[in-house]
Scaffold this active site. Structure first.
Site, PDB file in Angstrom:
ATOM      1  N   MET A  46       0.838  -1.201   0.000  1.00 25.00           N
ATOM      2  CA  MET A  46       0.000   0.000   0.000  1.00 25.00           C
ATOM      3  C   MET A  46       0.877   1.258   0.000  1.00 25.00           C
ATOM      4  O   MET A  46       0.395   2.351   0.283  1.00 25.00           O
ATOM      5  CB  MET A  46      -0.937  -0.024   1.209  1.00 25.00           C
ATOM      6  CG  MET A  46      -1.895  -1.209   1.151  1.00 25.00           C
ATOM      7  SD  MET A  46      -3.407  -0.981   2.066  1.00 25.00           S
ATOM      8  CE  MET A  46      -2.772  -0.832   3.713  1.00 25.00           C
ATOM      9  N   ALA A  75       4.075   4.015   0.912  1.00 20.23           N
ATOM     10  CA  ALA A  75       4.816   4.568   2.052  1.00 20.23           C
ATOM     11  C   ALA A  75       5.877   3.539   2.443  1.00 20.23           C
ATOM     12  O   ALA A  75       5.933   3.055   3.576  1.00 20.23           O
ATOM     13  CB  ALA A  75       3.897   4.920   3.222  1.00 20.23           C
ATOM     14  N   GLY A 100      11.202  -2.796   5.365  1.00 14.19           N
ATOM     15  CA  GLY A 100      10.477  -4.076   5.381  1.00 14.19           C
ATOM     16  C   GLY A 100       9.988  -4.424   3.990  1.00 14.19           C
ATOM     17  O   GLY A 100      10.190  -5.542   3.493  1.00 14.19           O
ATOM     18  N   HIS A 101       9.339  -3.457   3.334  1.00 15.60           N
ATOM     19  CA  HIS A 101       8.871  -3.682   1.957  1.00 15.60           C
ATOM     20  C   HIS A 101      10.055  -4.015   1.035  1.00 15.60           C
ATOM     21  O   HIS A 101       9.961  -4.902   0.191  1.00 15.60           O
ATOM     22  CB  HIS A 101       8.199  -2.422   1.406  1.00 15.60           C
ATOM     23  CG  HIS A 101       6.942  -2.015   2.109  1.00 15.60           C
ATOM     24  ND1 HIS A 101       6.841  -0.849   2.834  1.00 15.60           N
ATOM     25  CD2 HIS A 101       5.725  -2.611   2.191  1.00 15.60           C
ATOM     26  CE1 HIS A 101       5.613  -0.734   3.316  1.00 15.60           C
ATOM     27  NE2 HIS A 101       4.921  -1.786   2.948  1.00 15.60           N
ATOM     28  N   GLN A 142     -10.529  -2.750   2.101  1.00 13.38           N
ATOM     29  CA  GLN A 142     -10.044  -3.462   3.290  1.00 13.38           C
ATOM     30  C   GLN A 142      -9.983  -2.574   4.525  1.00 13.38           C
ATOM     31  O   GLN A 142      -9.554  -3.006   5.583  1.00 13.38           O
ATOM     32  CB  GLN A 142      -8.689  -4.114   3.021  1.00 13.38           C
ATOM     33  CG  GLN A 142      -7.524  -3.150   2.952  1.00 13.38           C
ATOM     34  CD  GLN A 142      -6.265  -3.850   2.486  1.00 13.38           C
ATOM     35  OE1 GLN A 142      -6.175  -4.308   1.351  1.00 13.38           O
ATOM     36  NE2 GLN A 142      -5.270  -3.963   3.361  1.00 13.38           N
ATOM     37  N   ASP A 150       2.172  -9.404   9.065  1.00  7.73           N
ATOM     38  CA  ASP A 150       0.716  -9.549   8.948  1.00  7.73           C
ATOM     39  C   ASP A 150       0.419 -11.040   8.856  1.00  7.73           C
ATOM     40  O   ASP A 150       0.050 -11.555   7.796  1.00  7.73           O
ATOM     41  CB  ASP A 150       0.226  -8.793   7.704  1.00  7.73           C
ATOM     42  CG  ASP A 150       0.530  -7.309   7.810  1.00  7.73           C
ATOM     43  OD1 ASP A 150      -0.169  -6.621   8.551  1.00  7.73           O
ATOM     44  OD2 ASP A 150       1.503  -6.851   7.173  1.00  7.73           O
ATOM     45  N   GLN A 175      -3.015 -12.273   7.678  1.00  9.87           N
ATOM     46  CA  GLN A 175      -3.158 -11.983   6.242  1.00  9.87           C
ATOM     47  C   GLN A 175      -2.397 -13.017   5.417  1.00  9.87           C
ATOM     48  O   GLN A 175      -2.904 -13.550   4.429  1.00  9.87           O
ATOM     49  CB  GLN A 175      -2.634 -10.578   5.951  1.00  9.87           C
ATOM     50  CG  GLN A 175      -2.489 -10.267   4.483  1.00  9.87           C
ATOM     51  CD  GLN A 175      -2.101  -8.820   4.246  1.00  9.87           C
ATOM     52  OE1 GLN A 175      -2.931  -7.944   4.294  1.00  9.87           O
ATOM     53  NE2 GLN A 175      -0.827  -8.582   3.985  1.00  9.87           N
ATOM     54  N   SER A 198       4.272   1.304   7.744  1.00 10.63           N
ATOM     55  CA  SER A 198       3.977   2.626   7.178  1.00 10.63           C
ATOM     56  C   SER A 198       3.264   3.486   8.213  1.00 10.63           C
ATOM     57  O   SER A 198       3.378   4.709   8.217  1.00 10.63           O
ATOM     58  CB  SER A 198       3.115   2.485   5.938  1.00 10.63           C
ATOM     59  OG  SER A 198       3.691   1.556   5.055  1.00 10.63           O
ATOM     60  N   ARG A 199       2.509   2.840   9.102  1.00 16.23           N
ATOM     61  CA  ARG A 199       1.744   3.589  10.112  1.00 16.23           C
ATOM     62  C   ARG A 199       2.658   4.234  11.162  1.00 16.23           C
ATOM     63  O   ARG A 199       2.227   5.158  11.847  1.00 16.23           O
ATOM     64  CB  ARG A 199       0.718   2.683  10.781  1.00 16.23           C
ATOM     65  CG  ARG A 199      -0.439   2.328   9.863  1.00 16.23           C
ATOM     66  CD  ARG A 199      -1.505   1.532  10.585  1.00 16.23           C
ATOM     67  NE  ARG A 199      -2.697   1.380   9.776  1.00 16.23           N
ATOM     68  CZ  ARG A 199      -2.908   0.403   8.903  1.00 16.23           C
ATOM     69  NH1 ARG A 199      -1.991  -0.517   8.719  1.00 16.23           N
ATOM     70  NH2 ARG A 199      -4.027   0.346   8.197  1.00 16.23           N
TER      71      ARG A 199
HETATM   72  P1  AMP Z   1       1.519  -2.909   3.434  1.00 19.13           P
HETATM   73  O1  AMP Z   1       2.046  -1.874   2.505  1.00 19.13           O
HETATM   74  O2  AMP Z   1       1.531  -2.502   4.868  1.00 19.13           O
HETATM   75  O3  AMP Z   1       0.193  -3.484   2.981  1.00 19.13           O
HETATM   76  O4  AMP Z   1       2.536  -4.106   3.356  1.00 19.13           O
HETATM   77  C1  AMP Z   1       2.873  -4.712   2.132  1.00 19.13           C
HETATM   78  C2  AMP Z   1       3.586  -6.005   2.411  1.00 19.13           C
HETATM   79  O5  AMP Z   1       4.766  -5.732   3.160  1.00 19.13           O
HETATM   80  C3  AMP Z   1       2.740  -6.974   3.263  1.00 19.13           C
HETATM   81  O6  AMP Z   1       2.951  -8.292   2.796  1.00 19.13           O
HETATM   82  C4  AMP Z   1       3.304  -6.775   4.638  1.00 19.13           C
HETATM   83  O7  AMP Z   1       3.141  -7.900   5.477  1.00 19.13           O
HETATM   84  C5  AMP Z   1       4.778  -6.543   4.321  1.00 19.13           C
HETATM   85  N1  AMP Z   1       5.418  -5.829   5.427  1.00 19.13           N
HETATM   86  C6  AMP Z   1       4.995  -4.685   6.039  1.00 19.13           C
HETATM   87  N2  AMP Z   1       5.810  -4.366   7.061  1.00 19.13           N
HETATM   88  C7  AMP Z   1       6.763  -5.332   7.105  1.00 19.13           C
HETATM   89  C8  AMP Z   1       7.889  -5.570   7.941  1.00 19.13           C
HETATM   90  N3  AMP Z   1       8.203  -4.767   8.943  1.00 19.13           N
HETATM   91  N4  AMP Z   1       8.645  -6.658   7.688  1.00 19.13           N
HETATM   92  C9  AMP Z   1       8.340  -7.515   6.668  1.00 19.13           C
HETATM   93  N5  AMP Z   1       7.293  -7.339   5.841  1.00 19.13           N
HETATM   94  C10 AMP Z   1       6.511  -6.270   6.050  1.00 19.13           C
END
Ligand code: AMP
Length: 285
Positions: free
Chosen positions: A30, A32, A36-37, A61, A154, A157, A190-191
């Protein structure tokens, strides 16, 4: 890096990759973006010829309109990070492109993921996983990757998407990537950008509590005792509002009453810090 806003041009790109027998890895996000991404992107680059990232803040969602409204958007910075990481293409569609029939129409499509969605995030965010199921199915059809990468941060998820992918015969390898953390233990999210300076300082408390809980479990302390200890820590810290803290088995996400090998467990948590809802988990294997 190619940037596609339209499904049709994305599909042309993917068809060309397929024609030249290139394997395709996919990382839905999503935006930002943080490290991690980028870890997911780098894993995909390692394992595939082509890596496609999508950035789409999926309205179906979000059960909380304020959370959706305040979700951080920083496309230029995201593009730069993806380019630097070596990502091949970015899919950046509008809401209209993703939902040509309108959001309300699409939301009528219903998934039932059974017991795995009934608790934790599913219980506190009604409709959330239906929205995730809809958008991930759509993206999977559009991108048609060989492998797709999701963060274990997640956890629920990840388990739901893995199940959905198998149940609906998408033929995509769903790969879970361990949670990437800041130096002080806070799970990257991102939050986190929405935390005030003071909140950011106390945010690692979540990780501190769940890692101590993990140590207690490793020393065979009974689940109820460990859980009571963790909950008391949050009761004594007025900065946080605890939504849930549980020890669950990772097949059904139901509560663990006692440790019966060879189950694998996870400590899962959601807590509000100021206006921000944070989630985290630790796997115990
Ligand atoms: P999001 O943009 O928050 O929907 O996350 C996109 C993907 O990145 C999802 O599969 C998340 O589980 C993964 N993700 C987000 N934060 C992390 C993190 N700290 N470590 C590993 N994967 C992450």
């Amino acid at each position: 890096m190619d940037v596609f806003n339209k499904v049709s041009t994305l599909k042309d790109f993917v068809n060309n990759c397929r024609f030249s027998k290139k394997s395709v890895g996919f990382v839905p996000t999503m935006g930002a973006l943080h490290h991690g991404h980028i870890t997911l992107i780098k894993k995909s680059i390692q394992e595939n010829d082509i890596t496609i990232c999508s950035i789409f803040v999926n309205p179906t969602q979000f059960n909380n309109a304020i959370d959706l409204k305040h979700y951080p958007v920083q496309h230029e910075q995201d593009k730069k990070m993806l380019e630097e990481a070596g990502c091949s293409a970015l899919f950046l569609p509008s809401v209209e492109e993703m939902y040509p029939l309108g959001i309300e129409q699409s939301q009528m499509t219903g998934f039932n993921f059974g017991i795995i969605e009934k608790q934790l995030e599913g219980a506190f965010r009604p409709g959330h996983f239906n929205g995730v199921g809809i958008v991930v199915s759509k993206l999977f059809h559009m991108v048609n990757p060989d492998k797709a990468y999701f963060g274990l941060k997640d956890l629920q998820q990840f388990l739901i998407i893995r199940k959905m992918t198998a149940d609906l015969s998408f033929g995509i390898d769903v790969i879970g990537v361990p949670t990437v953390r800041e130096n002080d233990g806070l799970a990257m999210s991102s939050r986190n950008l929405r935390l005030t300076e003071d909140e950011r300082k106390v945010a690692p408390f979540i990780y501190e509590v769940i890692s101590t809980m993990k140590e207690k479990i490793d020393h065979n302390q009974a689940p109820k005792e460990v859980l009571d200890w963790g909950i008391a820590k949050f009761q004594n810290n007025t900065k946080f509002h605890l939504e849930y803290l549980e020890i669950v088995d990772t097949t059904t996400l139901t509560k663990v009453e006692d440790y019966k090998k060879p189950l694998s467990y996870a400590i899962v948590i959601a807590a509000h810090l100021g206006k921000v809802r944070l989630i985290d988990n630790l796997l115990i294997e």
